[in-house]
Design a protein around this motif. Structure first.
Motif, PDB file in Angstrom:
ATOM      1  N   ALA A 123       0.673  -1.412  -0.050  1.00 19.74           N
ATOM      2  CA  ALA A 123      -0.035   0.062  -0.087  1.00 19.74           C
ATOM      3  C   ALA A 123       0.677   1.404  -0.047  1.00 19.74           C
ATOM      4  N   GLN A 124       1.804   1.527   0.850  1.00 19.88           N
ATOM      5  CA  GLN A 124       2.721   2.359   0.943  1.00 19.88           C
ATOM      6  C   GLN A 124       3.710   2.553  -0.737  1.00 19.88           C
ATOM      7  N   LYS A 125       3.678   1.452  -1.345  1.00 16.45           N
ATOM      8  CA  LYS A 125       4.436   1.670  -2.605  1.00 16.45           C
ATOM      9  C   LYS A 125       3.442   2.072  -3.428  1.00 16.45           C
ATOM     10  N   LEU A 126       1.963   1.771  -3.534  1.00 17.64           N
ATOM     11  CA  LEU A 126       1.089   2.204  -4.300  1.00 17.64           C
ATOM     12  C   LEU A 126       0.872   3.759  -4.219  1.00 17.64           C
TER      13      LEU A 126
ATOM     14  N   ARG B 109       2.407   5.788  -2.366  1.00 22.31           N
ATOM     15  CA  ARG B 109       3.640   6.333  -1.866  1.00 22.31           C
ATOM     16  C   ARG B 109       3.998   6.811  -0.493  1.00 22.31           C
ATOM     17  N   PRO B 110       5.216   6.444  -0.002  1.00 20.99           N
ATOM     18  CA  PRO B 110       5.324   6.554   1.472  1.00 20.99           C
ATOM     19  C   PRO B 110       5.016   8.108   2.109  1.00 20.99           C
ATOM     20  N   THR B 111       5.189   8.987   1.274  1.00 17.87           N
ATOM     21  CA  THR B 111       5.083  10.438   1.632  1.00 17.87           C
ATOM     22  C   THR B 111       3.318  10.856   1.671  1.00 17.87           C
ATOM     23  N   ASN B 112       2.649   9.826   1.164  1.00 16.84           N
ATOM     24  CA  ASN B 112       1.218   9.943   1.323  1.00 16.84           C
ATOM     25  C   ASN B 112       0.806  10.732   2.759  1.00 16.84           C
ATOM     26  N   TRP B 113      -0.305  11.568   2.743  1.00 19.61           N
ATOM     27  CA  TRP B 113      -0.611  12.317   4.010  1.00 19.61           C
ATOM     28  C   TRP B 113      -1.118  11.122   4.934  1.00 19.61           C
ATOM     29  N   VAL B 114      -1.667   9.984   4.408  1.00 20.63           N
ATOM     30  CA  VAL B 114      -2.313   9.268   5.028  1.00 20.63           C
ATOM     31  C   VAL B 114      -1.231   8.427   6.228  1.00 20.63           C
ATOM     32  N   PHE B 115       0.062   8.423   5.748  1.00 21.56           N
ATOM     33  CA  PHE B 115       0.946   7.693   6.387  1.00 21.56           C
ATOM     34  C   PHE B 115       1.824   8.638   7.330  1.00 21.56           C
ATOM     35  N   LEU B 116       1.363  10.155   6.957  1.00 23.85           N
ATOM     36  CA  LEU B 116       2.310  11.042   7.866  1.00 23.85           C
ATOM     37  C   LEU B 116       1.528  11.197   9.254  1.00 23.85           C
ATOM     38  N   ASP B 117       2.399  12.130  10.218  1.00 26.88           N
ATOM     39  CA  ASP B 117       2.107  11.938  11.823  1.00 26.88           C
ATOM     40  C   ASP B 117       2.251  13.475  12.113  1.00 26.88           C
ATOM     41  N   GLY B 118       1.664  13.839  13.056  1.00 26.53           N
ATOM     42  CA  GLY B 118       1.925  15.255  13.575  1.00 26.53           C
ATOM     43  C   GLY B 118       1.563  16.473  12.672  1.00 26.53           C
ATOM     44  N   LYS B 119       2.559  17.402  12.498  1.00 27.66           N
ATOM     45  CA  LYS B 119       2.179  18.500  11.876  1.00 27.66           C
ATOM     46  C   LYS B 119       2.054  18.474  10.393  1.00 27.66           C
TER      47      LYS B 119
ATOM     48  N   THR C 204      -5.968   9.080  -2.573  1.00 31.60           N
ATOM     49  CA  THR C 204      -6.586   8.429  -1.437  1.00 31.60           C
ATOM     50  C   THR C 204      -7.928   8.469  -1.376  1.00 31.60           C
ATOM     51  N   PHE C 205      -8.566   9.755  -1.980  1.00 35.02           N
ATOM     52  CA  PHE C 205      -9.805   9.588  -1.872  1.00 35.02           C
ATOM     53  C   PHE C 205     -10.541   8.785  -2.821  1.00 35.02           C
ATOM     54  N   LEU C 206      -9.821   8.391  -3.937  1.00 36.92           N
ATOM     55  CA  LEU C 206     -10.457   7.606  -4.968  1.00 36.92           C
ATOM     56  C   LEU C 206     -10.188   6.179  -4.194  1.00 36.92           C
ATOM     57  N   PHE C 207      -9.169   5.900  -3.631  1.00 36.34           N
ATOM     58  CA  PHE C 207      -8.965   4.592  -2.878  1.00 36.34           C
ATOM     59  C   PHE C 207     -10.028   4.242  -1.923  1.00 36.34           C
ATOM     60  N   ALA C 208     -10.217   5.512  -1.171  1.00 36.82           N
ATOM     61  CA  ALA C 208     -11.338   5.361   0.029  1.00 36.82           C
ATOM     62  C   ALA C 208     -12.365   5.220  -0.463  1.00 36.82           C
ATOM     63  N   SER C 209     -12.885   5.847  -1.522  1.00 34.44           N
ATOM     64  CA  SER C 209     -14.362   5.791  -1.939  1.00 34.44           C
ATOM     65  C   SER C 209     -14.669   4.688  -2.891  1.00 34.44           C
ATOM     66  N   GLN C 210     -13.667   4.246  -3.508  1.00 34.27           N
ATOM     67  CA  GLN C 210     -14.219   3.210  -4.545  1.00 34.27           C
ATOM     68  C   GLN C 210     -14.757   1.992  -3.966  1.00 34.27           C
ATOM     69  N   ASP C 211     -13.849   1.413  -3.342  1.00 36.61           N
ATOM     70  CA  ASP C 211     -14.332  -0.046  -2.597  1.00 36.61           C
ATOM     71  C   ASP C 211     -15.587   0.177  -1.910  1.00 36.61           C
ATOM     72  N   ALA C 212     -15.488   1.067  -0.953  1.00 39.49           N
ATOM     73  CA  ALA C 212     -16.599   1.172   0.304  1.00 39.49           C
ATOM     74  C   ALA C 212     -17.851   1.472  -0.351  1.00 39.49           C
TER      75      ALA C 212
END
Ligand code: HEM
Length: 321
Positions: free
Chosen positions: A20-23, A25-35, A222-230
Protein backbone atom coordinates in the motif's frame (compact mmCIF):
# COMPACT_ATOMS: atom_id res chain seq x y z
CA UNK A 1 -13.38 0.17 22.71
CA UNK A 2 -13.48 0.76 18.94
CA UNK A 3 -13.98 4.50 19.45
CA UNK A 4 -11.08 4.59 21.89
CA UNK A 5 -8.81 3.06 19.26
CA UNK A 6 -10.05 5.41 16.50
CA UNK A 7 -9.49 8.42 18.75
CA UNK A 8 -5.98 7.54 19.92
CA UNK A 9 -3.53 8.70 17.20
CA UNK A 10 -0.84 9.05 19.89
CA UNK A 11 -0.97 5.28 20.48
CA UNK A 12 -1.96 3.75 17.13
CA UNK A 13 -1.31 4.22 13.43
CA UNK A 14 -3.16 2.70 10.46
CA UNK A 15 -1.69 -0.63 9.49
CA UNK A 16 -1.72 -1.49 5.80
CA UNK A 17 -0.10 -4.16 3.67
CA UNK A 18 3.46 -3.37 2.68
CA UNK A 19 2.56 -2.70 -0.93
CA UNK A 20 0.00 0.00 0.00
CA UNK A 21 2.86 2.38 0.80
CA UNK A 22 4.41 1.62 -2.58
CA UNK A 23 1.15 2.26 -4.43
CA UNK A 24 0.03 5.34 -2.50
CA UNK A 25 3.69 6.45 -1.96
CA UNK A 26 5.33 6.63 1.49
CA UNK A 27 5.01 10.45 1.50
CA UNK A 28 1.21 10.19 1.28
CA UNK A 29 -0.65 12.22 3.91
CA UNK A 30 -2.39 9.12 5.32
CA UNK A 31 1.01 7.78 6.43
CA UNK A 32 2.21 11.08 7.93
CA UNK A 33 2.07 12.01 11.62
CA UNK A 34 1.99 15.22 13.64
CA UNK A 35 2.33 18.63 11.94
CA UNK A 36 2.90 17.20 8.45
CA UNK A 37 -0.46 15.36 8.70
CA UNK A 38 -2.25 18.36 10.25
CA UNK A 39 -1.00 20.60 7.38
CA UNK A 40 -2.98 18.43 4.99
CA UNK A 41 -5.92 17.72 7.25
CA UNK A 42 -6.75 21.37 7.96
CA UNK A 43 -7.00 22.10 4.23
CA UNK A 44 -9.10 19.02 3.50
CA UNK A 45 -11.74 19.37 6.27
CA UNK A 46 -13.36 22.37 4.57
CA UNK A 47 -13.83 20.37 1.36
CA UNK A 48 -16.35 18.07 3.06
CA UNK A 49 -18.63 20.59 4.83
CA UNK A 50 -22.35 20.62 4.02
CA UNK A 51 -21.92 23.75 1.93
CA UNK A 52 -18.96 22.26 0.01
CA UNK A 53 -20.76 18.95 -0.61
CA UNK A 54 -23.69 20.93 -2.06
CA UNK A 55 -21.42 22.47 -4.73
CA UNK A 56 -20.42 19.01 -6.02
CA UNK A 57 -24.02 17.84 -6.50
CA UNK A 58 -24.68 19.33 -9.98
CA UNK A 59 -21.54 17.65 -11.39
CA UNK A 60 -22.47 14.33 -9.78
CA UNK A 61 -26.03 14.51 -11.10
CA UNK A 62 -24.71 15.28 -14.59
CA UNK A 63 -22.70 12.02 -14.50
CA UNK A 64 -25.71 10.05 -13.27
CA UNK A 65 -27.92 11.36 -16.10
CA UNK A 66 -25.22 10.61 -18.67
CA UNK A 67 -25.00 7.00 -17.45
CA UNK A 68 -28.78 6.52 -17.02
CA UNK A 69 -29.16 7.38 -20.70
CA UNK A 70 -26.42 4.92 -21.57
CA UNK A 71 -28.11 2.18 -19.46
CA UNK A 72 -31.42 2.76 -21.27
CA UNK A 73 -29.69 2.56 -24.62
CA UNK A 74 -27.93 -0.68 -23.67
CA UNK A 75 -31.10 -2.40 -22.50
CA UNK A 76 -33.43 -1.05 -25.22
CA UNK A 77 -31.22 -1.02 -28.30
CA UNK A 78 -28.30 -3.36 -27.72
CA UNK A 79 -29.94 -6.06 -25.61
CA UNK A 80 -33.55 -5.41 -26.67
CA UNK A 81 -35.02 -5.92 -23.19
CA UNK A 82 -33.14 -9.18 -22.60
CA UNK A 83 -31.34 -9.80 -19.27
CA UNK A 84 -28.11 -7.78 -19.33
CA UNK A 85 -24.99 -7.86 -17.12
CA UNK A 86 -25.02 -4.37 -15.62
CA UNK A 87 -22.52 -4.59 -12.77
CA UNK A 88 -19.47 -3.56 -14.87
CA UNK A 89 -21.40 -0.47 -16.02
CA UNK A 90 -22.40 0.37 -12.45
CA UNK A 91 -18.78 0.07 -11.42
CA UNK A 92 -17.73 2.49 -14.12
CA UNK A 93 -20.48 4.86 -12.98
CA UNK A 94 -19.15 4.80 -9.40
CA UNK A 95 -15.66 5.59 -10.64
CA UNK A 96 -16.92 8.37 -12.92
CA UNK A 97 -18.91 9.99 -10.07
CA UNK A 98 -15.82 9.83 -7.83
CA UNK A 99 -13.50 11.31 -10.48
CA UNK A 100 -16.01 14.02 -11.40
CA UNK A 101 -16.37 14.99 -7.73
CA UNK A 102 -12.61 15.02 -7.12
CA UNK A 103 -11.21 16.50 -10.34
CA UNK A 104 -14.22 17.81 -12.29
CA UNK A 105 -13.82 18.16 -16.04
CA UNK A 106 -10.02 18.32 -15.86
CA UNK A 107 -10.02 14.60 -16.63
CA UNK A 108 -11.17 13.13 -19.96
CA UNK A 109 -13.92 10.50 -20.25
CA UNK A 110 -11.38 8.09 -21.73
CA UNK A 111 -9.13 8.51 -18.67
CA UNK A 112 -12.09 7.87 -16.34
CA UNK A 113 -12.90 4.69 -18.25
CA UNK A 114 -9.26 3.57 -18.07
CA UNK A 115 -9.13 4.24 -14.32
CA UNK A 116 -12.38 2.29 -13.79
CA UNK A 117 -11.02 -0.65 -15.81
CA UNK A 118 -7.54 -0.67 -14.27
CA UNK A 119 -8.75 -0.17 -10.71
CA UNK A 120 -9.17 -3.96 -10.46
CA UNK A 121 -5.37 -4.23 -10.71
CA UNK A 122 -4.92 -1.91 -7.74
CA UNK A 123 -7.40 -3.88 -5.64
CA UNK A 124 -5.74 -7.17 -6.62
CA UNK A 125 -2.30 -5.81 -5.67
CA UNK A 126 -3.58 -5.06 -2.17
CA UNK A 127 -4.53 -8.60 -1.25
CA UNK A 128 -3.65 -9.29 2.37
CA UNK A 129 -0.92 -11.79 1.63
CA UNK A 130 1.65 -10.75 -0.91
CA UNK A 131 5.36 -10.61 -1.49
CA UNK A 132 7.18 -7.56 -0.03
CA UNK A 133 9.02 -6.70 -3.25
CA UNK A 134 7.45 -5.90 -6.58
CA UNK A 135 8.44 -8.45 -9.22
CA UNK A 136 7.70 -7.80 -12.89
CA UNK A 137 4.42 -9.24 -14.23
CA UNK A 138 3.03 -10.02 -10.74
CA UNK A 139 -0.20 -8.55 -9.31
CA UNK A 140 1.71 -5.91 -7.35
CA UNK A 141 3.62 -4.88 -10.48
CA UNK A 142 0.42 -4.39 -12.48
CA UNK A 143 -1.12 -2.59 -9.49
CA UNK A 144 1.85 -0.22 -9.24
CA UNK A 145 1.60 0.56 -12.96
CA UNK A 146 -2.12 1.31 -12.61
CA UNK A 147 -1.46 3.56 -9.56
CA UNK A 148 1.26 5.43 -11.44
CA UNK A 149 -1.20 6.02 -14.29
CA UNK A 150 -3.84 7.39 -11.87
CA UNK A 151 -1.27 9.58 -10.09
CA UNK A 152 -0.11 10.94 -13.43
CA UNK A 153 -3.69 11.78 -14.52
CA UNK A 154 -4.47 13.51 -11.21
CA UNK A 155 -1.19 15.50 -11.32
CA UNK A 156 -2.18 16.86 -14.73
CA UNK A 157 -5.60 17.79 -13.32
CA UNK A 158 -3.93 19.63 -10.40
CA UNK A 159 -1.81 21.69 -12.80
CA UNK A 160 -4.90 22.62 -14.86
CA UNK A 161 -6.95 23.54 -11.79
CA UNK A 162 -4.15 25.83 -10.54
CA UNK A 163 -4.22 27.75 -13.83
CA UNK A 164 -8.03 28.00 -13.96
CA UNK A 165 -8.48 28.98 -10.31
CA UNK A 166 -5.68 31.60 -10.53
CA UNK A 167 -7.71 33.16 -13.35
CA UNK A 168 -10.70 33.45 -10.97
CA UNK A 169 -12.61 30.29 -11.97
CA UNK A 170 -15.47 28.99 -9.79
CA UNK A 171 -15.23 25.87 -7.63
CA UNK A 172 -16.71 22.86 -9.42
CA UNK A 173 -14.89 19.98 -7.68
CA UNK A 174 -12.89 19.09 -4.58
CA UNK A 175 -9.60 19.88 -6.32
CA UNK A 176 -10.77 23.43 -7.16
CA UNK A 177 -11.85 24.00 -3.54
CA UNK A 178 -8.46 23.00 -2.22
CA UNK A 179 -6.52 25.01 -4.84
CA UNK A 180 -8.70 28.08 -4.16
CA UNK A 181 -7.83 27.84 -0.46
CA UNK A 182 -4.12 27.65 -1.34
CA UNK A 183 -4.39 30.73 -3.56
CA UNK A 184 -6.21 32.70 -0.83
CA UNK A 185 -3.52 31.65 1.67
CA UNK A 186 -0.73 32.75 -0.67
CA UNK A 187 -2.42 36.14 -1.31
CA UNK A 188 -2.70 36.61 2.45
CA UNK A 189 0.98 35.74 2.98
CA UNK A 190 2.02 38.20 0.29
CA UNK A 191 -0.02 41.00 1.88
CA UNK A 192 1.57 40.31 5.27
CA UNK A 193 5.02 40.27 3.62
CA UNK A 194 4.26 43.71 2.15
CA UNK A 195 3.60 44.99 5.67
CA UNK A 196 -0.23 45.05 5.50
CA UNK A 197 -1.72 44.46 8.97
CA UNK A 198 -3.30 41.10 9.84
CA UNK A 199 -6.68 42.84 10.20
CA UNK A 200 -6.51 44.43 6.74
CA UNK A 201 -4.98 41.43 4.97
CA UNK A 202 -8.24 39.43 5.22
CA UNK A 203 -6.96 36.29 6.92
CA UNK A 204 -8.64 33.17 5.44
CA UNK A 205 -10.28 30.65 7.83
CA UNK A 206 -7.31 28.34 7.33
CA UNK A 207 -3.90 29.35 6.07
CA UNK A 208 -2.43 26.56 3.97
CA UNK A 209 0.98 25.94 2.54
CA UNK A 210 1.39 25.40 -1.20
CA UNK A 211 1.02 21.78 -2.22
CA UNK A 212 2.76 20.48 -5.34
CA UNK A 213 0.81 18.89 -8.19
CA UNK A 214 2.14 15.50 -7.11
CA UNK A 215 1.24 16.03 -3.42
CA UNK A 216 -2.28 16.98 -4.51
CA UNK A 217 -2.42 13.98 -6.81
CA UNK A 218 -1.37 11.56 -4.04
CA UNK A 219 -4.12 12.98 -1.80
CA UNK A 220 -6.79 12.70 -4.49
CA UNK A 221 -5.67 9.13 -5.02
CA UNK A 222 -6.44 8.37 -1.34
CA UNK A 223 -9.94 9.74 -1.92
CA UNK A 224 -10.39 7.48 -4.92
CA UNK A 225 -8.90 4.60 -2.97
CA UNK A 226 -11.13 5.31 0.06
CA UNK A 227 -14.29 5.93 -1.92
CA UNK A 228 -14.01 3.27 -4.59
CA UNK A 229 -14.39 0.00 -2.74
CA UNK A 230 -16.49 1.26 0.19
CA UNK A 231 -18.98 3.04 -2.05
CA UNK A 232 -19.13 0.21 -4.59
CA UNK A 233 -19.77 -2.29 -1.81
CA UNK A 234 -22.48 -0.11 -0.22
CA UNK A 235 -24.17 0.52 -3.58
CA UNK A 236 -24.03 -3.13 -4.61
CA UNK A 237 -25.72 -4.17 -1.37
CA UNK A 238 -28.27 -1.37 -1.66
CA UNK A 239 -29.07 -2.52 -5.19
CA UNK A 240 -29.46 -6.17 -4.12
CA UNK A 241 -31.49 -5.35 -1.00
CA UNK A 242 -33.88 -3.18 -3.02
CA UNK A 243 -34.21 -5.86 -5.69
CA UNK A 244 -35.19 -8.29 -2.90
CA UNK A 245 -37.63 -5.84 -1.29
CA UNK A 246 -39.64 -4.13 -4.05
CA UNK A 247 -42.08 -2.65 -1.52
CA UNK A 248 -39.19 -0.68 0.07
CA UNK A 249 -37.98 0.43 -3.37
CA UNK A 250 -41.53 1.69 -4.12
CA UNK A 251 -41.48 3.77 -0.93
CA UNK A 252 -38.07 5.20 -1.87
CA UNK A 253 -39.40 6.21 -5.27
CA UNK A 254 -42.55 7.71 -3.77
CA UNK A 255 -40.54 9.78 -1.31
CA UNK A 256 -38.17 11.05 -4.02
CA UNK A 257 -41.02 11.97 -6.34
CA UNK A 258 -43.19 13.61 -3.70
CA UNK A 259 -40.31 15.78 -2.40
CA UNK A 260 -39.92 17.01 -5.99
CA UNK A 261 -43.68 17.64 -6.25
CA UNK A 262 -43.90 14.97 -8.90
CA UNK A 263 -41.32 16.67 -11.15
CA UNK A 264 -38.38 14.33 -11.82
CA UNK A 265 -36.30 17.11 -13.33
CA UNK A 266 -35.95 19.03 -10.02
CA UNK A 267 -32.19 19.00 -9.37
CA UNK A 268 -30.67 17.48 -6.24
CA UNK A 269 -29.79 19.80 -3.38
CA UNK A 270 -28.58 19.29 0.18
CA UNK A 271 -32.03 20.37 1.46
CA UNK A 272 -33.71 17.80 -0.73
CA UNK A 273 -31.32 15.06 0.40
CA UNK A 274 -31.80 15.96 4.06
CA UNK A 275 -35.58 15.83 3.72
CA UNK A 276 -35.43 12.29 2.34
CA UNK A 277 -36.06 10.72 5.74
CA UNK A 278 -37.01 7.26 4.47
CA UNK A 279 -34.22 7.17 1.87
CA UNK A 280 -31.62 8.14 4.45
CA UNK A 281 -32.91 5.49 6.84
CA UNK A 282 -32.59 2.86 4.11
CA UNK A 283 -29.00 3.90 3.38
CA UNK A 284 -28.07 3.90 7.07
CA UNK A 285 -29.70 0.53 7.65
CA UNK A 286 -27.81 -0.88 4.65
CA UNK A 287 -24.53 0.38 6.12
CA UNK A 288 -25.43 -1.20 9.47
CA UNK A 289 -26.65 -4.48 7.99
CA UNK A 290 -23.81 -4.91 5.46
CA UNK A 291 -20.93 -2.63 6.57
CA UNK A 292 -18.55 -1.99 3.64
CA UNK A 293 -15.54 -1.60 5.95
CA UNK A 294 -15.51 -4.61 8.24
CA UNK A 295 -12.41 -3.87 10.24
CA UNK A 296 -9.76 -1.18 10.44
CA UNK A 297 -6.38 -2.61 11.48
CA UNK A 298 -4.11 -0.39 13.57
CA UNK A 299 -0.58 -0.96 14.80
CA UNK A 300 0.08 0.01 18.42
CA UNK A 301 3.01 2.51 18.49
CA UNK A 302 3.51 2.55 22.28
CA UNK A 303 1.96 0.68 25.24
CA UNK A 304 -1.73 1.65 25.11
CA UNK A 305 -3.68 1.48 28.44
CA UNK A 306 -7.10 0.84 26.86
CA UNK A 307 -8.82 -0.07 30.17
CA UNK A 308 -7.87 0.11 33.85
CA UNK A 309 -6.88 -3.53 33.76
CA UNK A 310 -5.45 -4.06 30.26
CA UNK A 311 -2.66 -2.36 28.32
CA UNK A 312 -2.20 -3.30 24.66
CA UNK A 313 1.55 -3.85 24.24
CA UNK A 314 3.58 -1.86 21.71
CA UNK A 315 3.82 -3.73 18.40
CA UNK A 316 0.43 -5.49 18.78
CA UNK A 317 -2.47 -5.01 16.37
CA UNK A 318 -5.59 -3.22 17.55
CA UNK A 319 -8.36 -4.01 15.13
CA UNK A 320 -11.77 -2.36 15.70
CA UNK A 321 -14.26 -4.61 13.91
C1 HEM B 1 -19.85 3.99 2.25
C2 HEM B 1 -18.79 4.74 2.12
C3 HEM B 1 -17.62 4.80 3.09
C4 HEM B 1 -17.35 4.08 4.22
C5 HEM B 1 -18.20 2.98 4.87
C6 HEM B 1 -16.08 4.56 4.74
C7 HEM B 1 -15.47 4.09 5.89
C8 HEM B 1 -14.24 4.49 6.38
C9 HEM B 1 -13.58 3.96 7.57
C10 HEM B 1 -14.15 2.89 8.51
C11 HEM B 1 -12.38 4.59 7.70
C12 HEM B 1 -11.31 4.39 8.79
C13 HEM B 1 -11.57 5.36 9.90
C14 HEM B 1 -10.46 5.41 10.93
O1 HEM B 1 -9.47 4.69 10.81
O2 HEM B 1 -10.58 6.24 11.86
C15 HEM B 1 -12.27 5.54 6.59
C16 HEM B 1 -11.20 6.38 6.39
C17 HEM B 1 -11.12 7.28 5.37
N1 HEM B 1 -12.09 7.55 4.41
FE1 HEM B 1 -13.86 6.58 4.20
N2 HEM B 1 -15.61 5.55 3.92
C18 HEM B 1 -16.50 5.72 2.90
C19 HEM B 1 -16.41 6.63 1.84
C20 HEM B 1 -15.37 7.54 1.70
C21 HEM B 1 -15.29 8.54 0.67
C22 HEM B 1 -16.36 8.77 -0.42
C23 HEM B 1 -14.12 9.22 0.86
C24 HEM B 1 -13.51 10.39 0.09
C25 HEM B 1 -14.19 11.19 -0.67
C26 HEM B 1 -13.47 8.66 2.02
C27 HEM B 1 -12.26 9.09 2.51
C28 HEM B 1 -11.62 8.52 3.59
C29 HEM B 1 -10.27 8.95 4.03
C30 HEM B 1 -9.40 10.05 3.39
C31 HEM B 1 -9.96 8.17 5.15
C32 HEM B 1 -8.65 8.21 5.97
C33 HEM B 1 -8.75 9.31 6.99
C34 HEM B 1 -7.46 9.53 7.79
O3 HEM B 1 -6.48 8.77 7.63
O4 HEM B 1 -7.46 10.45 8.60
N3 HEM B 1 -14.26 7.64 2.50
N4 HEM B 1 -13.43 5.45 5.81
Amino acid sequence: MARKVFNAPAYVKPCVVDVAQKLLRPTNWVFLDGKAHVDYRKGLNGLFTRQALGTYLPGQEEVYYQYFEKFLKISQEEHKGQPTPFMPHFRELMCAVSCRTFVGHYISEEAVKKIADDYYLITAALELVNFPIILPFTKTWYGKKASDMVLDEFSKCAAKSKVRMAAGGSVTCILDGWVKSMIESENYRQKIAKGISVDDAGKPDVVLREFTDFEISQTLFTFLFASQDATSSASTWLFQLMADRPEILDRLREENLSLRNGDRSVPLSMDLLENMKFTRAVVKETLRYRPPVLMVPYLVKKDFPITDTYTIPKGAYACPA
